[in-house]
Design a protein around this motif. Structure first.
Motif, PDB file in Angstrom:
ATOM      1  N   VAL A   1     -23.965 -12.959   2.732  1.00 59.54           N
ATOM      2  CA  VAL A   1     -23.062 -12.198   3.580  1.00 59.54           C
ATOM      3  C   VAL A   1     -22.675 -11.010   2.486  1.00 59.54           C
ATOM      4  O   VAL A   1     -22.227 -11.459   1.294  1.00 59.54           O
ATOM      5  CB  VAL A   1     -22.034 -12.982   3.671  1.00 59.54           C
ATOM      6  CG1 VAL A   1     -20.816 -11.966   4.563  1.00 59.54           C
ATOM      7  CG2 VAL A   1     -22.339 -14.082   4.831  1.00 59.54           C
ATOM      8  N   PRO A   2     -22.883  -9.836   2.678  1.00 59.90           N
ATOM      9  CA  PRO A   2     -22.385  -8.811   1.782  1.00 59.90           C
ATOM     10  C   PRO A   2     -20.983  -8.697   1.701  1.00 59.90           C
ATOM     11  O   PRO A   2     -20.319  -8.929   2.818  1.00 59.90           O
ATOM     12  CB  PRO A   2     -22.987  -7.458   2.437  1.00 59.90           C
ATOM     13  CG  PRO A   2     -23.124  -7.745   3.838  1.00 59.90           C
ATOM     14  CD  PRO A   2     -23.433  -9.186   3.956  1.00 59.90           C
ATOM     15  N   LEU A   3     -20.487  -8.437   0.629  1.00 61.29           N
ATOM     16  CA  LEU A   3     -19.191  -7.668   0.548  1.00 61.29           C
ATOM     17  C   LEU A   3     -19.032  -6.203   0.292  1.00 61.29           C
ATOM     18  O   LEU A   3     -19.546  -5.686  -0.619  1.00 61.29           O
ATOM     19  CB  LEU A   3     -18.505  -8.480  -0.684  1.00 61.29           C
ATOM     20  CG  LEU A   3     -17.744  -9.689  -0.960  1.00 61.29           C
ATOM     21  CD1 LEU A   3     -18.969 -10.854  -0.404  1.00 61.29           C
ATOM     22  CD2 LEU A   3     -17.010  -9.976  -2.122  1.00 61.29           C
ATOM     23  N   SER A   4     -18.746  -5.695   1.470  1.00 60.36           N
ATOM     24  CA  SER A   4     -18.855  -4.272   1.437  1.00 60.36           C
ATOM     25  C   SER A   4     -17.572  -3.534   1.765  1.00 60.36           C
ATOM     26  O   SER A   4     -16.751  -4.167   2.668  1.00 60.36           O
ATOM     27  CB  SER A   4     -19.659  -3.783   2.853  1.00 60.36           C
ATOM     28  OG  SER A   4     -19.827  -2.121   3.019  1.00 60.36           O
ATOM     29  N   ASP A   5     -17.378  -2.532   1.111  1.00 60.50           N
ATOM     30  CA  ASP A   5     -15.845  -1.764   1.282  1.00 60.50           C
ATOM     31  C   ASP A   5     -15.932  -0.702   2.279  1.00 60.50           C
ATOM     32  O   ASP A   5     -15.275   0.155   2.499  1.00 60.50           O
ATOM     33  CB  ASP A   5     -15.342  -1.416  -0.118  1.00 60.50           C
ATOM     34  CG  ASP A   5     -16.266  -0.286  -0.476  1.00 60.50           C
ATOM     35  OD1 ASP A   5     -17.097   0.212   0.037  1.00 60.50           O
ATOM     36  OD2 ASP A   5     -16.080   0.243  -1.928  1.00 60.50           O
ATOM     37  N   GLY A   6     -16.805  -0.743   3.135  1.00 55.98           N
ATOM     38  CA  GLY A   6     -17.347   0.307   3.982  1.00 55.98           C
ATOM     39  C   GLY A   6     -18.287   1.477   3.471  1.00 55.98           C
ATOM     40  O   GLY A   6     -18.897   1.937   4.405  1.00 55.98           O
ATOM     41  N   ASN A   7     -18.220   1.765   2.209  1.00 50.69           N
ATOM     42  CA  ASN A   7     -19.097   2.696   1.773  1.00 50.69           C
ATOM     43  C   ASN A   7     -20.174   2.023   0.961  1.00 50.69           C
ATOM     44  O   ASN A   7     -21.544   2.552   0.625  1.00 50.69           O
ATOM     45  CB  ASN A   7     -18.235   3.638   0.931  1.00 50.69           C
ATOM     46  CG  ASN A   7     -17.376   4.454   1.542  1.00 50.69           C
ATOM     47  OD1 ASN A   7     -17.853   5.078   2.847  1.00 50.69           O
ATOM     48  ND2 ASN A   7     -16.180   4.578   1.097  1.00 50.69           N
ATOM     49  N   HIS A   8     -19.874   0.769   0.015  1.00 48.50           N
ATOM     50  CA  HIS A   8     -20.866   0.440  -0.975  1.00 48.50           C
ATOM     51  C   HIS A   8     -20.686  -1.018  -0.556  1.00 48.50           C
ATOM     52  O   HIS A   8     -19.769  -1.858  -0.530  1.00 48.50           O
ATOM     53  CB  HIS A   8     -20.480   1.209  -2.164  1.00 48.50           C
ATOM     54  CG  HIS A   8     -20.418   2.348  -2.577  1.00 48.50           C
ATOM     55  ND1 HIS A   8     -21.670   3.253  -2.440  1.00 48.50           N
ATOM     56  CD2 HIS A   8     -19.266   3.106  -2.662  1.00 48.50           C
ATOM     57  CE1 HIS A   8     -21.162   4.320  -2.565  1.00 48.50           C
ATOM     58  NE2 HIS A   8     -19.942   4.389  -2.761  1.00 48.50           N
ATOM     59  N   VAL A   9     -21.734  -1.837  -1.045  1.00 50.22           N
ATOM     60  CA  VAL A   9     -21.985  -3.071  -1.299  1.00 50.22           C
ATOM     61  C   VAL A   9     -21.352  -3.481  -2.870  1.00 50.22           C
ATOM     62  O   VAL A   9     -22.201  -3.133  -3.705  1.00 50.22           O
ATOM     63  CB  VAL A   9     -23.386  -3.634  -1.089  1.00 50.22           C
ATOM     64  CG1 VAL A   9     -23.135  -5.196  -1.197  1.00 50.22           C
ATOM     65  CG2 VAL A   9     -23.585  -3.497   0.512  1.00 50.22           C
ATOM     66  N   VAL A  10     -20.447  -4.140  -2.877  1.00 53.98           N
ATOM     67  CA  VAL A  10     -19.830  -4.506  -4.155  1.00 53.98           C
ATOM     68  C   VAL A  10     -20.065  -5.818  -4.785  1.00 53.98           C
ATOM     69  O   VAL A  10     -20.042  -6.203  -5.725  1.00 53.98           O
ATOM     70  CB  VAL A  10     -18.271  -4.144  -4.139  1.00 53.98           C
ATOM     71  CG1 VAL A  10     -17.930  -2.777  -4.054  1.00 53.98           C
ATOM     72  CG2 VAL A  10     -17.511  -5.192  -3.307  1.00 53.98           C
ATOM     73  N   GLY A  11     -20.576  -6.867  -3.843  1.00 57.27           N
ATOM     74  CA  GLY A  11     -20.951  -8.027  -3.962  1.00 57.27           C
ATOM     75  C   GLY A  11     -21.505  -8.792  -2.864  1.00 57.27           C
ATOM     76  O   GLY A  11     -21.641  -8.199  -1.563  1.00 57.27           O
TER      77      GLY A  11
END
Length: 223
Positions: free
Chosen positions: A119-129
């Motif tokens: 599962v990606p950790l996305s802030d809406g613009n970038h995948v941070v983890g």
């Protein structure tokens, strides 16, 4: 009634986790808290949280269950961001019964684990983890559990991004952009702490001040 109770419990879990995130001030605490939640709400045998390195295009394992130093941990410690389909496409990948879906298995896949979930950790613009879960059972978690894991990831990503943004802003505020050296603002923060440390340890503290002519020219030569 069972479905309603499960939904209410999931909402309570998310609410408590969101409130907890508001009190966290570093990535290590976030990582440990997220792993605890995932371990509590799923039956995954292996759980890993990967965060994007600040300067390199790689994801690094920062927290896990079992613990990072456990010989039982089977997850890879790093993975290239360019090679990770989850990071590139910002989509979760679920593999149920990898014996039948080997071509779809994640490159972080654990030996002898039949169910995997990324599962990606996305802030809406970038995948941070990203989160990686593995289970020795085919169909290792329910659809509701997958949804809850994704929701926890969605809560976590903005918090990680905001902390990193604050670090960048603080760095820019306390360093001279020309030379990279600490500026007066940093001294205002550091000096009271140094004085208190010296007072507590009953030790001497010295302060050297220099006035350098044509400092900009020296700074350009340094760069």
């Amino acid at each position: 009634q069972a479905d309603t109770a499960r939904t209410n419990q999931d909402l309570l879990t998310l609410t408590e986790y969101a409130q907890f995130l508001q009190r966290i001030s570093n990535e290590e605490e976030i990582a440990r808290a997220l792993i605890r939640q995932i371990s509590r709400v799923t039956t995954a045998r292996q759980v890993g949280l990967y965060l994007l390195h600040r300067t390199r295009p790689t994801f690094e394992l920062v927290a896990s269950h079992p613990a990072l130093d456990s010989p039982e941990l089977l997850l890879s410690r790093t993975v290239s961001a360019d090679a990770c389909s989850v990071a590139r496409n910002n989509l979760k990948v679920q593999v149920l019964d990898s014996l039948c879906e080997l071509s779809a298995s994640c490159q972080l896949g654990c030996a002898n684990q039949r169910s995997e979930l990324c599962v990606p950790l996305s802030d809406g613009n970038h995948v941070v983890g990203m989160l990686h879960l593995a289970s020795p059972q085919a169909v290792g978690w329910s659809r509701e559990a997958v949804k809850l894991v994704a929701s926890l990831a969605n809560f976590t990503a903005p918090t990680v991004s905001n902390l990193r943004l604050l670090e960048v802003m603080r760095e820019q505020a306390t360093r001279d952009p020309l030379t990279g050296l600490f500026n007066r603002r940093y001294l205002d923060e550091y000096l009271p702490m140094a004085i208190e440390t010296a007072r507590r340890n009953d030790s001497a503290l010295g302060l050297l001040m220099c006035d350098i002519d044509r400092f900009k020219e020296i700074g350009r030569a340094h760069v």
